[in-house]
Design a protein around this motif. Structure first.
Motif, short mmCIF file in Angstrom:
data_model
loop_
_atom_site.label_atom_id
_atom_site.label_comp_id
_atom_site.label_asym_id
_atom_site.label_seq_id
_atom_site.Cartn_x
_atom_site.Cartn_y
_atom_site.Cartn_z
N UNK A 284 -14.03 69.44 -24.51
CA UNK A 284 -14.67 69.60 -25.61
C UNK A 284 -14.91 71.16 -25.51
N UNK A 285 -14.39 71.78 -24.61
CA UNK A 285 -14.68 73.25 -24.57
C UNK A 285 -13.89 74.15 -25.71
N UNK A 286 -14.47 74.85 -26.49
CA UNK A 286 -13.61 75.60 -27.55
C UNK A 286 -12.70 76.60 -27.13
N UNK A 287 -11.67 76.96 -28.07
CA UNK A 287 -10.97 78.02 -27.59
C UNK A 287 -11.57 79.31 -27.56
N UNK A 288 -10.94 80.10 -26.66
CA UNK A 288 -12.05 81.38 -26.26
C UNK A 288 -10.74 82.62 -25.62
N UNK A 289 -11.30 83.82 -25.59
CA UNK A 289 -10.68 84.80 -24.91
C UNK A 289 -11.59 85.14 -23.94
N UNK A 290 -10.83 85.49 -22.69
CA UNK A 290 -11.31 85.68 -21.51
C UNK A 290 -10.85 87.10 -20.87
N UNK A 291 -11.64 87.78 -20.25
CA UNK A 291 -10.88 88.82 -19.41
C UNK A 291 -11.29 88.57 -17.91
N UNK A 292 -10.18 88.79 -17.33
CA UNK A 292 -10.19 88.54 -15.74
C UNK A 292 -10.07 89.68 -14.66
N UNK A 293 -10.64 89.96 -13.73
CA UNK A 293 -10.28 90.91 -12.89
C UNK A 293 -8.99 90.74 -12.13
N UNK A 294 -8.24 91.72 -11.86
CA UNK A 294 -7.10 91.52 -10.95
C UNK A 294 -7.00 92.37 -9.73
N UNK A 295 -6.61 91.81 -8.66
CA UNK A 295 -6.82 92.25 -7.27
C UNK A 295 -5.31 92.36 -6.94
N UNK A 296 -4.86 93.72 -7.05
CA UNK A 296 -3.17 94.00 -6.69
C UNK A 296 -2.72 93.90 -5.27
N UNK A 297 -3.76 94.12 -4.33
CA UNK A 297 -3.36 93.89 -2.95
C UNK A 297 -2.96 92.44 -2.81
N UNK A 298 -3.86 91.37 -3.37
CA UNK A 298 -3.75 89.91 -3.12
C UNK A 298 -2.82 89.34 -4.11
N UNK A 299 -2.17 90.13 -5.12
CA UNK A 299 -1.55 89.64 -6.29
C UNK A 299 -1.98 88.33 -6.88
N UNK A 300 -3.50 88.56 -7.28
CA UNK A 300 -4.19 87.47 -7.79
C UNK A 300 -5.14 87.94 -8.84
N UNK A 301 -5.52 86.93 -9.98
CA UNK A 301 -6.57 87.29 -10.87
C UNK A 301 -7.85 86.54 -10.38
N UNK A 302 -8.87 86.77 -10.64
CA UNK A 302 -10.06 86.32 -10.51
C UNK A 302 -10.37 84.79 -11.00
N UNK A 303 -10.84 83.88 -10.20
CA UNK A 303 -10.71 82.67 -10.77
C UNK A 303 -11.98 82.71 -11.92
N UNK A 304 -13.02 83.19 -11.78
CA UNK A 304 -13.98 83.14 -12.88
C UNK A 304 -13.89 84.66 -13.93
#
Length: 395
Positions: A43-63
């Motif tokens: 039931x969560x509505x559609x949304x736009x999110x901004x996530x942090x990026x860690x270039x060393x780990x090649x990963x985006x933040x989970x939250x």
């Protein structure tokens, strides 16, 4: 490969893009990712999110660092496409109703997403293509109804309003110098537009059994080209056009299967092609050879978009079934700026050492003693006479 398809905050990622922020206090630009999520099963509505990026780990933040709701979750609020202004401070998200504009405010440790009113964009209906020009002064949208609109930015004054540009938009891109726009239709046609004049320039030539599908301009700043995927029956090739006369100059079979999306890196060195069965590849533009394969990245589902990271050889790919996938490309590493300076310093030191060694061992004029300590050359009385001293008087 890292998955970002689902999440606790919402449904699957429908579309994604990168954000590059230049900070005067930081030596390197800050990089973020933006996800547009569909409504979740809980039931969560559609949304736009901004996530942090860690270039060393090649990963985006989970939250997510910030989140803005697109609507109450109806079919008209589902995200269909997203575009980020080159300055990294504005986002346009397309839905079935129209386009939503968001302002990004970056602070030292936080990010805020603020909805903005944009009447010319909000009631345009479902849009298939969205693109900002490289200089950020133009914004173009192409609708499922074939309607092309080009706006001045940020005033959002209409530059071109063409309701019958195509039967229905398939793809679109703006050239590096912001002079041309290329658009393709679901019927296989392709057209070049002169942006400042707000008028069509030329239709790309094709045979009756060819369909021009995806399109991207080159980005390396050298001689400009246009890349298009062209389908002829079950065969698909990537064709290159010279934009000085809009004639074909070559083609190559790259992915070897029907293409669903095409993308180009920010520096123009790589193309990315996604297939209808979930594979994608990265192509070295200079050699026009495949440098990276990702098979079954979106197993059985068409790849809807591929976005290159602006600072690393990493891409975000999306599909309707699997959401977003983060992939590090297996391509040769690029030279960093500090590495180039290190090489120049090493060459300078090597040159200085060689010059010093040459100076110490040399028998040249530069090693002769100076003034009255300089020895005179011995003269042989058998071969020649010593020179006669010159008259020292001024007259």
């Amino acid at each position: 490969m890292a998955s970002g398809g689902g999440g606790e905050a919402g449904g699957k990622v429908a579309c994604a893009a990168w954000i590059r922020r230049r900070d005067e206090k930081a030596a390197a630009p800050r990089v973020f990712a933006v996800y547009a999520r569909a409504a979740g099963a809980a039931g969560s509505p559609p949304a736009v999110e901004v996530l942090g990026f860690d270039s060393k780990e090649c990963a985006l933040a989970r939250e997510p660092l910030a989140r803005a709701v697109l609507g109450e979750g109806g079919a008209g609020d589902a995200p269909r496409g997203i575009a980020v202004h080159p300055a990294g401070d504005e986002i346009v998200c397309a839905t079935a109703k129209g386009c939503r504009l968001f302002k990004l405010i970056f602070e030292e440790f936080t990010v805020r997403i603020i909805p903005r009113d944009a009447p010319p964009l909000e009631s345009v209906g479902p849009q298939k293509c969205l693109a900002f020009s490289t200089d950020g002064a133009k914004f173009a949208i192409g609708g499922e109804d074939g309607h092309l609109r080009i706006f001045h930015w940020p005033s959002r004054n209409m530059l071109l309003d063409e309701p019958k540009a195509h039967k229905s938009f398939r793809d679109m891109d703006i050239s590096l110098d912001s002079e041309f726009l290329v658009s393709t239709s679901t019927d296989g046609s392709a057209r070049i537009w002169k942006i400042d004049e707000g008028a069509p320039l030329v239709n790309l030539t094709r045979s009756s059994d060819e369909k021009i599908e995806c399109c991207r301009f080159s980005r390396d700043g050298m001689k400009p080209f246009l890349f298009c995927t062209v389908a002829k029956g079950s065969k698909v090739v990537t064709v290159v056009w010279d934009i000085s006369d809009w004639k074909r100059i070559g083609y190559k079979k790259l992915l070897g299967k029907p293409i669903s999306t095409l993308s180009v890196s920010l520096d123009g060195k790589y193309l990315a092609l996604g297939s209808h069965d979930g594979d994608f590849c990265a192509v070295d533009v200079k050699k026009m050879e495949v440098s990276h394969w990702s098979k079954k990245a979106h197993l059985g589902s068409p790849v809807t978009s591929i976005e290159f990271c602006p600072t690393e050889r990493i891409v975000i790919s999306t599909s309707n079934q699997w959401g977003a996938e983060l992939t590090k490309l297996n391509v040769p590493a690029d030279w960093k700026e500090w590495q180039l300076w290190l090489v120049l310093l090493a060459l300078f030191l090597a040159s200085a050492i060689l010059f010093y060694m040459f100076f110490e061992r040399s028998d040249s004029f530069w090693n002769f003693p100076m003034g009255r300590h300089q020895p005179s050359k011995p003269w042989s009385v058998l071969k020649e006479s010593p020179p006669t001293p010159e008259d020292q008087t001024p007259w």
